[in-house]
Design an enzyme around this catalytic site. Structure first.
Site, PDB file in Angstrom:
ATOM      1  N   CYS A  14      46.903  24.407   2.957  1.00  0.00           N
ATOM      2  CA  CYS A  14      46.637  24.879   1.596  1.00  0.00           C
ATOM      3  C   CYS A  14      46.236  26.348   1.611  1.00  0.00           C
ATOM      4  CB  CYS A  14      45.537  24.028   0.970  1.00  0.00           C
ATOM      5  SG  CYS A  14      45.048  24.582  -0.667  1.00  0.00           S
ATOM      6  N   PHE A  15      46.980  27.159   0.892  1.00  0.00           N
ATOM      7  CA  PHE A  15      46.765  28.607   0.970  1.00  0.00           C
ATOM      8  C   PHE A  15      45.434  29.066   0.400  1.00  0.00           C
ATOM      9  CE2 PHE A  15      50.394  28.991  -2.437  1.00  0.00           C
ATOM     10  CZ  PHE A  15      49.630  28.339  -3.401  1.00  0.00           C
TER      11      PHE A  15
END
Length: 176
Positions: A14-15
């Site tokens: 997840c960025f």
């Protein structure tokens, strides 16, 4: 912005958490000039979050870092990458599952590729002897900035979702 600024592009799940940790560690004059959440490594033109999450585009949630190499080196950024996520879980970080959450380094030139492969080899031999490092090392492709609400997400939403596998691990320094 520094005239000798360079780019580094990584994917580690997840960025939001990836961006947050890089900003926390390399921000405030420690070499990070900017960091953008986005999508890369896929086949769809102009992807968006919904499309990428469908698993049909081939894109990874990624972070594109603009950095000053006179302050922080690409090598330091890649070593940090391996300290802040689990590179042994294919297409997964914690509860986040799918190709968009893969571990990947997208190199921008031959020197970055050489360093990425060298560090990955050392990490596999020294930190993950009993596991397989699944990190993909690929040439940088078109980077599509994520929607604005993804940028600085955890700064704007301090109690927002943060992948439990995003934290700094205390591995020994890599030896030569």
């Amino acid at each position: 912005m520094s005239s000798n600024a360079q780019k580094a592009t990584v994917a580690a799940g997840c960025f939001w958490g990836v961006e947050h940790l890089y900003r926390k560690h390399f921000g405030d004059g420690k070499g990070l000039l900017d960091a953008k959440c986005g999508y890369t490594g896929g086949s769809t033109e102009d992807p968006n979050y919904k499309l990428v999450c469908s698993g049909t585009t081939g894109h990874a949630e990624a972070l594109q870092i603009t950095f000053d190499p006179s302050v922080v080196t690409y090598r330091q950024l890649i070593e940090f990458f391996y300290r802040m996520h689990d590179p042994t879980t294919a297409d997964r970080q914690g509860p986040d599952v799918g190709g968009q959450y893969r571990s990947a380094i997208f190199y921008h030139d031959e020197e970055q590729e050489r360093i990425a492969r060298e560090i990955t080899d050392k990490v596999a031999k020294q930190w993950f002897k009993d596991k397989t490092v699944t990190t993909r090392i690929e040439p940088a492709a078109k980077f599509w900035e994520a929607e604005e609400y993804h940028q600085l997400y955890l700064t704007k939403n301090p109690s927002g979702y943060e992948c439990p596998s995003h934290f700094l691990r205390n591995y020994p320094p890599l030896s030569d």
